[in-house]
Every structure is written in structure tokens, then in C-alpha cells.
Design a protein around this motif. Structure first.
Motif, PDB file in Angstrom:
ATOM      1  N   PRO A 130       1.580 -68.849 -69.055  1.00  0.00           N
ATOM      2  CA  PRO A 130       0.963 -68.720 -67.733  1.00  0.00           C
ATOM      3  C   PRO A 130      -0.537 -68.944 -67.800  1.00  0.00           C
ATOM      4  O   PRO A 130      -1.176 -68.747 -68.826  1.00  0.00           O
ATOM      5  CB  PRO A 130       1.295 -67.275 -67.334  1.00  0.00           C
ATOM      6  CG  PRO A 130       1.493 -66.569 -68.632  1.00  0.00           C
ATOM      7  CD  PRO A 130       2.086 -67.585 -69.568  1.00  0.00           C
ATOM      8  N   THR A 131      -1.092 -69.350 -66.686  1.00  0.00           N
ATOM      9  CA  THR A 131      -2.532 -69.562 -66.597  1.00  0.00           C
ATOM     10  C   THR A 131      -3.242 -68.217 -66.491  1.00  0.00           C
ATOM     11  O   THR A 131      -2.616 -67.169 -66.347  1.00  0.00           O
ATOM     12  CB  THR A 131      -2.868 -70.440 -65.384  1.00  0.00           C
ATOM     13  OG1 THR A 131      -2.447 -69.756 -64.193  1.00  0.00           O
ATOM     14  CG2 THR A 131      -2.143 -71.782 -65.469  1.00  0.00           C
ATOM     15  N   TRP A 132      -4.588 -68.293 -66.517  1.00  0.00           N
ATOM     16  CA  TRP A 132      -5.365 -67.059 -66.432  1.00  0.00           C
ATOM     17  C   TRP A 132      -5.149 -66.372 -65.090  1.00  0.00           C
ATOM     18  O   TRP A 132      -5.019 -65.160 -65.009  1.00  0.00           O
ATOM     19  CB  TRP A 132      -6.839 -67.377 -66.625  1.00  0.00           C
ATOM     20  CG  TRP A 132      -7.711 -66.152 -66.539  1.00  0.00           C
ATOM     21  CD1 TRP A 132      -8.015 -65.301 -67.545  1.00  0.00           C
ATOM     22  CD2 TRP A 132      -8.372 -65.644 -65.383  1.00  0.00           C
ATOM     23  NE1 TRP A 132      -8.823 -64.298 -67.104  1.00  0.00           N
ATOM     24  CE2 TRP A 132      -9.065 -64.474 -65.769  1.00  0.00           C
ATOM     25  CE3 TRP A 132      -8.451 -66.058 -64.045  1.00  0.00           C
ATOM     26  CZ2 TRP A 132      -9.817 -63.728 -64.887  1.00  0.00           C
ATOM     27  CZ3 TRP A 132      -9.206 -65.318 -63.167  1.00  0.00           C
ATOM     28  CH2 TRP A 132      -9.878 -64.167 -63.577  1.00  0.00           C
ATOM     29  N   ARG A 133      -5.102 -67.160 -63.994  1.00  0.00           N
ATOM     30  CA  ARG A 133      -4.911 -66.569 -62.664  1.00  0.00           C
ATOM     31  C   ARG A 133      -3.522 -65.943 -62.546  1.00  0.00           C
ATOM     32  O   ARG A 133      -3.356 -64.877 -61.934  1.00  0.00           O
ATOM     33  CB  ARG A 133      -5.121 -67.636 -61.596  1.00  0.00           C
ATOM     34  CG  ARG A 133      -5.016 -67.103 -60.165  1.00  0.00           C
ATOM     35  CD  ARG A 133      -5.380 -68.183 -59.169  1.00  0.00           C
ATOM     36  NE  ARG A 133      -6.769 -68.591 -59.340  1.00  0.00           N
ATOM     37  CZ  ARG A 133      -7.802 -67.960 -58.789  1.00  0.00           C
ATOM     38  NH1 ARG A 133      -7.588 -66.873 -58.054  1.00  0.00           N
ATOM     39  NH2 ARG A 133      -9.020 -68.386 -58.985  1.00  0.00           N
ATOM     40  N   GLU A 134      -2.533 -66.599 -63.135  1.00  0.00           N
ATOM     41  CA  GLU A 134      -1.182 -66.039 -63.091  1.00  0.00           C
ATOM     42  C   GLU A 134      -1.096 -64.732 -63.870  1.00  0.00           C
ATOM     43  O   GLU A 134      -0.427 -63.786 -63.448  1.00  0.00           O
ATOM     44  CB  GLU A 134      -0.169 -67.051 -63.630  1.00  0.00           C
ATOM     45  CG  GLU A 134      -0.004 -68.275 -62.741  1.00  0.00           C
ATOM     46  CD  GLU A 134       0.885 -69.324 -63.382  1.00  0.00           C
ATOM     47  OE1 GLU A 134       1.316 -70.240 -62.675  1.00  0.00           O
ATOM     48  OE2 GLU A 134       1.133 -69.216 -64.612  1.00  0.00           O
ATOM     49  N   ARG A 135      -1.767 -64.692 -65.020  1.00  0.00           N
ATOM     50  CA  ARG A 135      -1.776 -63.445 -65.772  1.00  0.00           C
ATOM     51  C   ARG A 135      -2.516 -62.354 -65.020  1.00  0.00           C
ATOM     52  O   ARG A 135      -2.175 -61.173 -65.100  1.00  0.00           O
ATOM     53  CB  ARG A 135      -2.414 -63.670 -67.145  1.00  0.00           C
ATOM     54  CG  ARG A 135      -1.601 -64.551 -68.075  1.00  0.00           C
ATOM     55  CD  ARG A 135      -2.071 -64.388 -69.510  1.00  0.00           C
ATOM     56  NE  ARG A 135      -3.479 -64.700 -69.657  1.00  0.00           N
ATOM     57  CZ  ARG A 135      -3.945 -65.900 -69.964  1.00  0.00           C
ATOM     58  NH1 ARG A 135      -3.095 -66.899 -70.175  1.00  0.00           N
ATOM     59  NH2 ARG A 135      -5.240 -66.118 -70.079  1.00  0.00           N
ATOM     60  N   LYS A 136      -3.574 -62.751 -64.270  1.00  0.00           N
ATOM     61  CA  LYS A 136      -4.351 -61.768 -63.515  1.00  0.00           C
ATOM     62  C   LYS A 136      -3.529 -61.170 -62.383  1.00  0.00           C
ATOM     63  O   LYS A 136      -3.713 -59.990 -62.014  1.00  0.00           O
ATOM     64  CB  LYS A 136      -5.603 -62.458 -62.964  1.00  0.00           C
ATOM     65  CG  LYS A 136      -6.652 -61.503 -62.428  1.00  0.00           C
ATOM     66  CD  LYS A 136      -7.303 -60.738 -63.552  1.00  0.00           C
ATOM     67  CE  LYS A 136      -8.441 -59.892 -63.041  1.00  0.00           C
ATOM     68  NZ  LYS A 136      -9.070 -59.085 -64.124  1.00  0.00           N
TER      69      LYS A 136
END
Length: 258
Positions: free
Chosen positions: A30-36
Motif C-alpha cells: 500500500p501507498t503512504w496515504r493508504e497506510r495512513k
């Protein structure tokens, strides 16, 4: 529940990265935004991290065709880096805690008009300070009318240069891949002798505080390292024989390159 449903549930619960389980495959990171945006807590993320590390190690061992025990490691990032940062943060916190709860006692300021009876450097420099006290080894040359070739202080500085030079050269002389002292008794004995010499030369640096004869302390400074080196070499040489040495040698053997 049918057998097909049971199989589907088992596939959903997989944690080896092969299905929609806890750890996502590498191509679905997952991308950083998805992890956030995820709602999982720190404990869940920690579990996923160690589960991925376990799966990677298991995959490496499964794919290897080496018959002995594989000595494998994790990548520097993020495995080793995260672990080292966690350990460093723990000890840093302990240092802050101890410094806050047990502050060191500050003595009275030094008197600039009086010289202390005993002047010593920090404890980790005792070995270097002890090398400055090798005046009895500075030979008197009769060809110069009985005068010493160099002053005792200069002789001690040269002794520091020689000792530091030997320590710097040893890694270039010993380029073996041994992982245990028993595999290279000679270099292991040299290391033990060096440690003992560092200890005895440090005691010589504080000879004014030692409750023993100064001449005896000077003799032990050079005698004890020789004894320690000899005993260590003899013991390690004896340990090279027998079943346990062969077994451990196979156990610690590195995986050969493919």
C-alpha cells in the motif's frame, strides 16, 4: 459448512503473503496515504512486520538447496534498521531516566594554585598513560657516554605509536572467515593477550594507587599477557579435537555462494 467453505476460510487466513491474509504480497504494497488511512493499531502493524520477516526467512530456507544449516540474515532496511533504532531508543531512554533520577555529585571546583598529587586521564586512556611510564625499558647506550638516545617521555610516545600501529595492522593480517575462537587459536590467543596487556598497562598507569611493589607490578605487566596468550592457545588447540568441534563447525558454516 462444506469442505469447499473450509478450504476457502483457510486460504483467507493465510499469513504467508500468498492470499488476502495479514501480510500483503510484495506487488500489493500500500501507498503512504493508504497506510495512513488504515485503522489498525501499532500492535497490529508490529505483528504484520514480524510475520513478514518470518515468512521471508522461511521462504529463503525453503528455496535453499544447501544441506547444512543456512546462516541467513535480514535486509538492512527495514529489518536491521528498525531493530537497531528500537534498541538505541531503549538505552537512550534509560540514560535519560538515570540522569534525571540519580544526578552525579559535583565536587568543589579545582584550586588553580595547587597541583594535585596524582594526575590521571580518563579511565579508558589508562593504557596510553601507562605506556608513558616505560622509562625502565629505555636503554642506556654506552656509545653516547651512557646517555639515553631519547627522553623517557619521547620513548613513551613512540610506544603508543607502535601499539596503535600493531592494532591497526592486525585486521589486515588476519583475513579469515572464522566465526569462533576455536577455529583460529593463534589469533584468538593474540587477542586475549592484547586485552590482558591493556589491563596490566592500565594498572601500571595508576601504580601510585596500587598496594603492591612497583617492580613486581612492572614485571607482571609483561608477564601476565604472555601467560594468558600461551594458556589460551593451548586450550583452544585442545578443543579442536573431537566430535563436538566437527559438529559445531558444520553448524556455523556459512552458506556457499551459488
Amino acid at each position: 459448512m462444506t469442505e469447499t467453505d473450509s478450504t476457502t476460510d483457510d486460504a483467507d487466513a493465510r499469513t504467508d503473503g500468498g492470499g488476502p491474509g495479514i501480510v500483503a504480497p510484495d506487488d500489493e504494497t500500500p501507498t503512504w496515504r493508504e497506510r495512513k488511512e488504515r485503522t489498525t493499531g501499532l500492535s497490529r502493524l508490529t505483528y504484520e512486520y514480524f510475520e513478514r520477516a518470518r515468512r521471508e526467512d522461511q521462504d529463503l530456507r525453503t528455496e535453499s538447496d544447501y544441506v547444512e544449516r543456512d546462516v541467513l540474515a535480514f535486509p538492512t532496511w527495514p529489518h536491521e534498521t528498525v531493530r537497531n533504532l528500537s534498541i538505541a531508543a531503549f538505552f537512550t531512554g534509560m540514560i535519560f531516566f538515570l540522569s534525571a533520577t540519580m544526578p552525579p555529585h559535583i565536587g568543589s571546583p579545582a584550586n588553580p594554585s595547587s597541583t594535585p598529587a596524582i594526575i590521571l586521564p580518563d579511565w579508558y586512556l589508562y593504557w596510553s598513560f601507562g605506556l608513558l611510564k616505560l622509562g625502565p625499558l629505555n636503554p642506556d647506550l654506552a656509545i653516547l657516554g651512557g646517555q639515553k638516545l631519547t627522553a623517557d617521555r619521547t620513548y613513551g610516545v613512540l610506544a603508543n605509536v607502535v601499539v596503535v600501529g600493531v592494532i591497526a595492522i592486525v585486521p589486515f593480517l588476519n583475513k579469515g572467515s572464522a566465526r569462533r575462537p576455536v577455529e583460529q587459536p593463534f589469533w584468538s590467543a593474540v587477542g586475549v593477550g592484547g586485552v590482558v596487556f591493556a589491563l596490566t598497562i592500565s594498572l601500571l598507569a595508576i601504580k601510585n594507587l596500587m598496594p603492591m611493589n612497583v617492580d613486581l607490578l612492572f614485571d607482571l605487566t609483561f608477564l601476565l599477557p604472555i601467560v594468558a596468550t600461551t594458556v589460551t592457545y593451548a586450550v583452544l588447540k585442545t578443543m579442536r579435537e573431537g566430535y563436538m568441534y566437527d559438529l559445531n563447525r558444520r553448524y556455523y558454516r556459512l552458506r556457499p555462494p551459488k
